[in-house]
Design a protein around this motif. Structure first.
Motif, PDB file in Angstrom:
ATOM      1  N   ALA A 170       0.520  -1.085   0.222  1.00 59.26           N
ATOM      2  CA  ALA A 170      -0.154  -0.022  -0.228  1.00 59.26           C
ATOM      3  C   ALA A 170       1.025   1.275  -0.001  1.00 59.26           C
ATOM      4  O   ALA A 170       0.363   2.090   0.085  1.00 59.26           O
ATOM      5  CB  ALA A 170      -0.865   0.121   1.185  1.00 59.26           C
ATOM      6  N   ARG A 171       1.850   1.240  -0.223  1.00 65.63           N
ATOM      7  CA  ARG A 171       3.156   2.315   0.163  1.00 65.63           C
ATOM      8  C   ARG A 171       4.073   2.058  -0.631  1.00 65.63           C
ATOM      9  O   ARG A 171       5.242   1.539  -0.460  1.00 65.63           O
ATOM     10  CB  ARG A 171       3.443   2.723   1.753  1.00 65.63           C
ATOM     11  N   ILE A 172       4.024   1.960  -2.157  1.00 62.43           N
ATOM     12  CA  ILE A 172       5.006   2.131  -2.767  1.00 62.43           C
ATOM     13  C   ILE A 172       5.014   3.598  -3.593  1.00 62.43           C
ATOM     14  O   ILE A 172       4.233   3.715  -3.961  1.00 62.43           O
ATOM     15  CB  ILE A 172       5.011   0.956  -4.038  1.00 62.43           C
ATOM     16  N   GLY A 173       6.534   3.706  -4.207  1.00 62.70           N
ATOM     17  CA  GLY A 173       6.970   4.910  -4.269  1.00 62.70           C
ATOM     18  C   GLY A 173       7.225   4.868  -5.362  1.00 62.70           C
ATOM     19  O   GLY A 173       8.530   3.620  -5.746  1.00 62.70           O
ATOM     20  N   LEU A 174       7.418   5.306  -6.771  1.00 67.10           N
ATOM     21  CA  LEU A 174       7.937   5.366  -7.771  1.00 67.10           C
ATOM     22  C   LEU A 174       8.816   6.802  -8.317  1.00 67.10           C
ATOM     23  O   LEU A 174       8.032   7.898  -8.453  1.00 67.10           O
ATOM     24  CB  LEU A 174       7.715   5.158  -8.805  1.00 67.10           C
ATOM     25  N   MET A 175      10.296   6.890  -8.574  1.00 65.74           N
ATOM     26  CA  MET A 175      10.938   7.806  -8.599  1.00 65.74           C
ATOM     27  C   MET A 175      11.654   7.647 -10.172  1.00 65.74           C
ATOM     28  O   MET A 175      12.793   6.898 -10.002  1.00 65.74           O
ATOM     29  CB  MET A 175      11.324   8.566  -7.786  1.00 65.74           C
ATOM     30  N   GLY A 176      12.028   8.212 -11.243  1.00 60.95           N
ATOM     31  CA  GLY A 176      12.766   8.077 -12.032  1.00 60.95           C
ATOM     32  C   GLY A 176      13.739   8.839 -12.320  1.00 60.95           C
ATOM     33  O   GLY A 176      13.173  10.617 -12.360  1.00 60.95           O
ATOM     34  N   ILE A 177      14.127   9.501 -13.208  1.00 65.66           N
ATOM     35  CA  ILE A 177      15.535  10.110 -13.874  1.00 65.66           C
ATOM     36  C   ILE A 177      15.982  10.717 -15.277  1.00 65.66           C
ATOM     37  O   ILE A 177      16.050   9.476 -15.965  1.00 65.66           O
ATOM     38  CB  ILE A 177      16.938  10.423 -12.936  1.00 65.66           C
ATOM     39  N   SER A 178      15.411  11.279 -16.374  1.00 69.04           N
ATOM     40  CA  SER A 178      15.351  11.503 -17.336  1.00 69.04           C
ATOM     41  C   SER A 178      14.698  10.430 -17.640  1.00 69.04           C
ATOM     42  O   SER A 178      12.948  10.055 -18.012  1.00 69.04           O
ATOM     43  CB  SER A 178      17.637  11.314 -17.700  1.00 69.04           C
ATOM     44  N   LYS A 179      14.836   9.350 -18.994  1.00 69.68           N
ATOM     45  CA  LYS A 179      14.288   8.442 -19.177  1.00 69.68           C
ATOM     46  C   LYS A 179      13.286   7.352 -18.238  1.00 69.68           C
ATOM     47  O   LYS A 179      12.781   7.450 -18.593  1.00 69.68           O
ATOM     48  CB  LYS A 179      15.506   7.496 -19.793  1.00 69.68           C
ATOM     49  N   GLY A 180      14.304   7.735 -17.277  1.00 78.23           N
ATOM     50  CA  GLY A 180      13.180   7.124 -15.764  1.00 78.23           C
ATOM     51  C   GLY A 180      11.687   7.886 -15.232  1.00 78.23           C
ATOM     52  O   GLY A 180      11.181   7.283 -14.869  1.00 78.23           O
ATOM     53  N   GLY A 181      12.514   9.256 -15.951  1.00 78.32           N
ATOM     54  CA  GLY A 181      11.592   9.896 -15.046  1.00 78.32           C
ATOM     55  C   GLY A 181      10.255   9.810 -15.924  1.00 78.32           C
ATOM     56  O   GLY A 181       9.318  10.174 -15.220  1.00 78.32           O
ATOM     57  N   MET A 182      10.115   9.826 -17.457  1.00 75.81           N
ATOM     58  CA  MET A 182       9.685   9.116 -18.365  1.00 75.81           C
ATOM     59  C   MET A 182       8.383   8.203 -17.856  1.00 75.81           C
ATOM     60  O   MET A 182       7.503   7.788 -17.843  1.00 75.81           O
ATOM     61  CB  MET A 182      10.278   9.280 -19.877  1.00 75.81           C
ATOM     62  N   GLU A 183       9.474   7.172 -18.060  1.00 77.60           N
ATOM     63  CA  GLU A 183       8.936   5.798 -17.318  1.00 77.60           C
ATOM     64  C   GLU A 183       8.468   5.500 -16.226  1.00 77.60           C
ATOM     65  O   GLU A 183       7.206   5.239 -15.771  1.00 77.60           O
ATOM     66  CB  GLU A 183      10.026   4.794 -17.100  1.00 77.60           C
ATOM     67  N   THR A 184       8.768   6.527 -15.064  1.00 78.74           N
ATOM     68  CA  THR A 184       7.570   6.983 -14.081  1.00 78.74           C
ATOM     69  C   THR A 184       6.111   7.768 -14.287  1.00 78.74           C
ATOM     70  O   THR A 184       5.451   6.833 -13.317  1.00 78.74           O
ATOM     71  CB  THR A 184       8.343   8.049 -12.933  1.00 78.74           C
TER      72      THR A 184
END
Length: 338
Positions: A170-184
């Motif tokens: 119930a407490r899953i966060g997602l962060m990404g940088i650049s390409k990972g930001g788009m995927e986020t």
């Protein structure tokens, strides 16, 4: 009918016509995107190896037939189910490159996890590498190695986390940088199990860039694939018209229904922090502001304005600054309460 589709239908029937229309408009791109990336599910078959003398694990799981996803988990001190943050790397990086950030998250009591994106890290040598795989996708129309296949891996990673005794689903966060930001933002838009999203130097409008002759820097991150595709098409140069054709084959919908201004609003009312630089040529600020305006409207309709924030790094290009890292960690702590 899938259970998720059934639930959506029942909710819509219980609401008034105007709200029904609004939610139906939101559900359409979500369903279309999920249909686009869907593939037969296989057993996760996870394998976990402890790294002696550290709080780290190396794990793998199957995301589809013939495709295993390698990852690193950094555990916080203590035991029990923990709020979990997934970190996605940028082009040319790997899960190991995320270790300092994973450690910072674990020090804040998160279970911190990173995976290698398609054709990166441990997966880099497959099919001749990342840009070769993208060029092959253009030629064959098969697969989506640019962004979409890794989004699928993220959805399956969330499936895997649900099987772990130390992760709170119930407490899953997602962060990404650049390409990972788009995927986020793409993954968060279509998977409500992601409770908090932080796309860093990734949120953008592909359509705005194409319409305003500002696509060159973004295409530059995969230029060998685009140039190969242009040669295959008998082109001596690349222009916006060809880039549209290329996107239509490799990442269909990325400047239309699945563009940033369309997808970010679908994350509402879950907490969303968008971080970009005001001098970032890969994510031109006017396109970022289009994303922000669309998201602000969605959060206002959801009466959740406090759950959306745009942080524009002043005098910053395509970089993840120390201030941005602090803001990201604070946002994740605020909403996931590790």
């Amino acid at each position: 009918m899938r259970s998720g589709a059934l639930t959506t239908t029942l909710v819509l029937l219980l609401l008034g016509p105007s709200v029904q229309d609004s939610l139906a408009q939101q559900a359409a791109p979500q369903a279309e995107f999920l249909r686009l990336i869907d593939r037969p599910r296989v057993p996760l078959a996870p394998e976990v190896t402890e790294r002696p003398g550290t709080r780290q694990e190396h794990f793998t799981f199957a995301s589809e037939a013939g495709e295993r996803v390698p990852g690193i988990a950094v555990r916080p001190a203590g035991s029990g189910r923990r709020a979990t943050v997934i970190v996605l790397h940028g082009t040319g990086d790997s899960k190991e490159g995320m270790l300092p950030l994973l450690t910072a998250l674990a020090n804040r009591s998160f279970l911190a996890v990173a995976i290698d994106g398609r054709y990166h890290g441990e997966r880099a040598s497959r099919s001749g590498g990342y840009t070769n795989a993208i060029a092959a996708a253009y030629r064959t129309g098969k697969g989506h190695p640019f962004l979409y296949d890794t989004v699928w891996d993220v959805l399956r990673l969330v499936d895997y986390l649900a099987t772990r005794a130390d992760s709170d689903p119930a407490r899953i966060g997602l962060m990404g940088i650049s390409k990972g930001g788009m995927e986020t933002y793409l993954a968060s838009a279509v998977d409500p199990r992601i409770a908090v999203a932080v796309p860093v130097i990734g949120a953008q409008s592909f359509r705005w860039a194409l319409d305003h002759d500002a696509w060159q820097w973004r295409v530059g991150t995969i230029s060998p694939a685009v140039e190969t595709a242009a040669r295959d098409a008998g082109r001596t140069s690349v222009d916006a018209a060809f880039v549209r054709k290329f996107y239509d084959r490799v990442v269909p919908g990325i400047y239309g229904d699945f563009d940033g201004p369309s997808m970010l609003p679908l994350i509402a009312p879950r907490p969303l922090l968008v971080i970009n630089g005001d001098q970032d040529d890969l994510t031109p600020l006017p396109g970022v502001l289009e994303c922000a305006r669309a998201a602000e409207q969605a959060y206002r309709i959801a009466h959740s304005q406090e759950k959306f924030q745009l942080l524009v790094q002043r005098d910053a290009g395509h970089e993840f600054t120390a201030d941005a890292q602090r803001a990201s960690l604070d946002w994740l702590v605020k909403w996931l309460k590790p």
